[in-house]
Design an enzyme around this catalytic site. Structure first.
Site, PDB file in Angstrom:
ATOM      1  N   ASN A 193      10.889   3.409  11.560  1.00 54.37           N
ATOM      2  CA  ASN A 193       9.710   3.128  12.371  1.00 54.37           C
ATOM      3  C   ASN A 193       9.340   1.648  12.285  1.00 54.37           C
ATOM      4  O   ASN A 193       9.946   0.874  11.532  1.00 54.37           O
ATOM      5  CB  ASN A 193       8.546   4.020  11.951  1.00 54.37           C
ATOM      6  CG  ASN A 193       7.662   4.425  13.120  1.00 54.37           C
ATOM      7  OD1 ASN A 193       7.319   3.596  13.961  1.00 54.37           O
ATOM      8  ND2 ASN A 193       7.289   5.694  13.173  1.00 54.37           N
ATOM      9  N   HIS A 227      11.721  -9.937 -10.356  1.00 58.70           N
ATOM     10  CA  HIS A 227      11.583 -11.077 -11.253  1.00 58.70           C
ATOM     11  C   HIS A 227      11.331 -10.547 -12.668  1.00 58.70           C
ATOM     12  O   HIS A 227      10.736  -9.475 -12.834  1.00 58.70           O
ATOM     13  CB  HIS A 227      10.407 -11.974 -10.835  1.00 58.70           C
ATOM     14  CG  HIS A 227      10.438 -12.377  -9.403  1.00 58.70           C
ATOM     15  ND1 HIS A 227      11.286 -13.345  -8.925  1.00 58.70           N
ATOM     16  CD2 HIS A 227       9.726 -11.938  -8.340  1.00 58.70           C
ATOM     17  CE1 HIS A 227      11.101 -13.482  -7.623  1.00 58.70           C
ATOM     18  NE2 HIS A 227      10.154 -12.635  -7.246  1.00 58.70           N
ATOM     19  N   ALA A 269       2.993   9.539   2.120  1.00 60.09           N
ATOM     20  CA  ALA A 269       2.567   8.238   2.627  1.00 60.09           C
ATOM     21  C   ALA A 269       1.817   7.444   1.562  1.00 60.09           C
ATOM     22  O   ALA A 269       1.019   7.997   0.806  1.00 60.09           O
ATOM     23  CB  ALA A 269       1.674   8.418   3.849  1.00 60.09           C
ATOM     24  N   THR A 290       8.919   4.291  -8.254  1.00 61.12           N
ATOM     25  CA  THR A 290       9.349   3.401  -9.334  1.00 61.12           C
ATOM     26  C   THR A 290      10.586   3.896 -10.069  1.00 61.12           C
ATOM     27  O   THR A 290      11.163   3.145 -10.855  1.00 61.12           O
ATOM     28  CB  THR A 290       8.216   3.234 -10.354  1.00 61.12           C
ATOM     29  OG1 THR A 290       7.918   4.504 -10.940  1.00 61.12           O
ATOM     30  CG2 THR A 290       6.961   2.672  -9.698  1.00 61.12           C
ATOM     31  N   LYS A 291      10.973   5.169  -9.844  1.00 60.67           N
ATOM     32  CA  LYS A 291      12.132   5.717 -10.544  1.00 60.67           C
ATOM     33  C   LYS A 291      12.863   6.706  -9.644  1.00 60.67           C
ATOM     34  O   LYS A 291      12.353   7.106  -8.593  1.00 60.67           O
ATOM     35  CB  LYS A 291      11.712   6.392 -11.843  1.00 60.67           C
ATOM     36  CG  LYS A 291      10.731   7.530 -11.686  1.00 60.67           C
ATOM     37  CD  LYS A 291      10.302   8.071 -13.051  1.00 60.67           C
ATOM     38  CE  LYS A 291       9.304   9.207 -12.911  1.00 60.67           C
ATOM     39  NZ  LYS A 291       8.879   9.720 -14.244  1.00 60.67           N
ATOM     40  N   ARG A 313       5.103  10.837  -8.220  1.00 60.77           N
ATOM     41  CA  ARG A 313       5.463  11.922  -9.136  1.00 60.77           C
ATOM     42  C   ARG A 313       5.876  13.147  -8.330  1.00 60.77           C
ATOM     43  O   ARG A 313       5.408  13.337  -7.203  1.00 60.77           O
ATOM     44  CB  ARG A 313       4.305  12.277 -10.066  1.00 60.77           C
ATOM     45  CG  ARG A 313       3.981  11.178 -11.065  1.00 60.77           C
ATOM     46  CD  ARG A 313       2.834  11.616 -11.981  1.00 60.77           C
ATOM     47  NE  ARG A 313       2.629  10.678 -13.089  1.00 60.77           N
ATOM     48  CZ  ARG A 313       1.910   9.581 -13.025  1.00 60.77           C
ATOM     49  NH1 ARG A 313       1.317   9.266 -11.899  1.00 60.77           N
ATOM     50  NH2 ARG A 313       1.798   8.789 -14.078  1.00 60.77           N
ATOM     51  N   ARG A 353       6.384  19.175  -5.926  1.00 62.25           N
ATOM     52  CA  ARG A 353       7.020  20.495  -5.915  1.00 62.25           C
ATOM     53  C   ARG A 353       8.419  20.349  -5.338  1.00 62.25           C
ATOM     54  O   ARG A 353       8.806  19.286  -4.856  1.00 62.25           O
ATOM     55  CB  ARG A 353       6.200  21.495  -5.119  1.00 62.25           C
ATOM     56  CG  ARG A 353       6.002  21.147  -3.650  1.00 62.25           C
ATOM     57  CD  ARG A 353       5.207  22.252  -2.944  1.00 62.25           C
ATOM     58  NE  ARG A 353       4.874  21.910  -1.562  1.00 62.25           N
ATOM     59  CZ  ARG A 353       5.673  22.129  -0.518  1.00 62.25           C
ATOM     60  NH1 ARG A 353       6.874  22.658  -0.710  1.00 62.25           N
ATOM     61  NH2 ARG A 353       5.288  21.805   0.704  1.00 62.25           N
TER      62      ARG A 353
END
Length: 210
Positions: free
Chosen positions: A82, A112, A184, A189-190, A204, A207
């Site tokens: 989009n 960085h 959204a 981060t992982k 996180r 489900r």
């Protein structure tokens, strides 16, 4: 190449010949793409094929679109990007077939060092000998020396049949599996396994995605 084995000082588009050429080529192509009349479908397709490393059949990229290099991006077939998405592709970005990205998604390979002494370094490599003699015991830098910042990078991979919600941020080194939904505004981060719904900052697992 991993984040741990690659680092470059200073703005890549200014301080390194090879990177500067890549940034310049990308910037010129993006200028053409983002200023096309909406009716110029064939011209848009031709320019996107020049910009990306790979773009699959049936994939749609709404404009404006932004990236650093372009050739580091590989997108599968029948995907949908989009408008106002931004890819900092100093490393590879892979997006699988049938994956949807909402507006304003940021996919980031550039990074960085967190440590100030590793991030802010003397331009002069003879001074930057790893002993940090330009920093006193209180952490103050010698202001008579000219410094720059250090860049690092890691790849990002997004699987097949994913839906990445609007304004999501995907950080360096993340791999997202197949059939994943990202809420959204999330910050990923992982890594995310296959068949999961995740959301939040940091994202996180909410489900399973049946």
């Amino acid at each position: 190449m991993s984040n741990e084995t690659w680092s470059v000082k200073g703005p890549l588009e200014l301080n390194d010949g090879t990177w500067g050429e890549l940034f310049s080529k990308c910037a010129n192509l993006l200028y053409e793409i983002n200023n096309l009349h909406p009716s110029k479908h064939e011209e848009k397709e031709e320019l996107l094929n020049k910009l990306f490393g790979e773009i699959g059949e049936g994939t749609e990229v709404l404009l404006p679109f932004y990236c650093n290099i372009g050739s580091n991006i590989k997108i599968g077939k029948n995907a949908f990007i989009n408008n106002n998405c931004n890819f900092l592709d100093t490393d590879t970005i892979e997006i699988g077939d049938y994956t949807l990205l909402g507006p304003g998604v940021n996919v980031i390979c550039a990074n960085h060092p967190v440590s100030t002494r590793e991030r802010i370094r003397p331009i002069d490599d003879e001074i930057d000998d790893g002993k940090y003699t330009y920093i006193d015991e209180k952490g103050n830098y010698d202001d008579s020396i000219e410094y720059t910042f250090v860049n690092t990078k890691q790849p990002v991979k997004i699987g097949k049949r994913c839906w990445i919600g609007a304004n999501t941020i995907i950080l360096p080194g993340v791999t997202i599996g197949d059939n994943v939904v990202i809420g959204a505004g999330s910050i990923v981060t992982k890594d995310v396994p296959n068949n999961k719904i995740v959301a939040g900052s940091p994202a996180r697992i909410i489900r399973d995605n049946d």
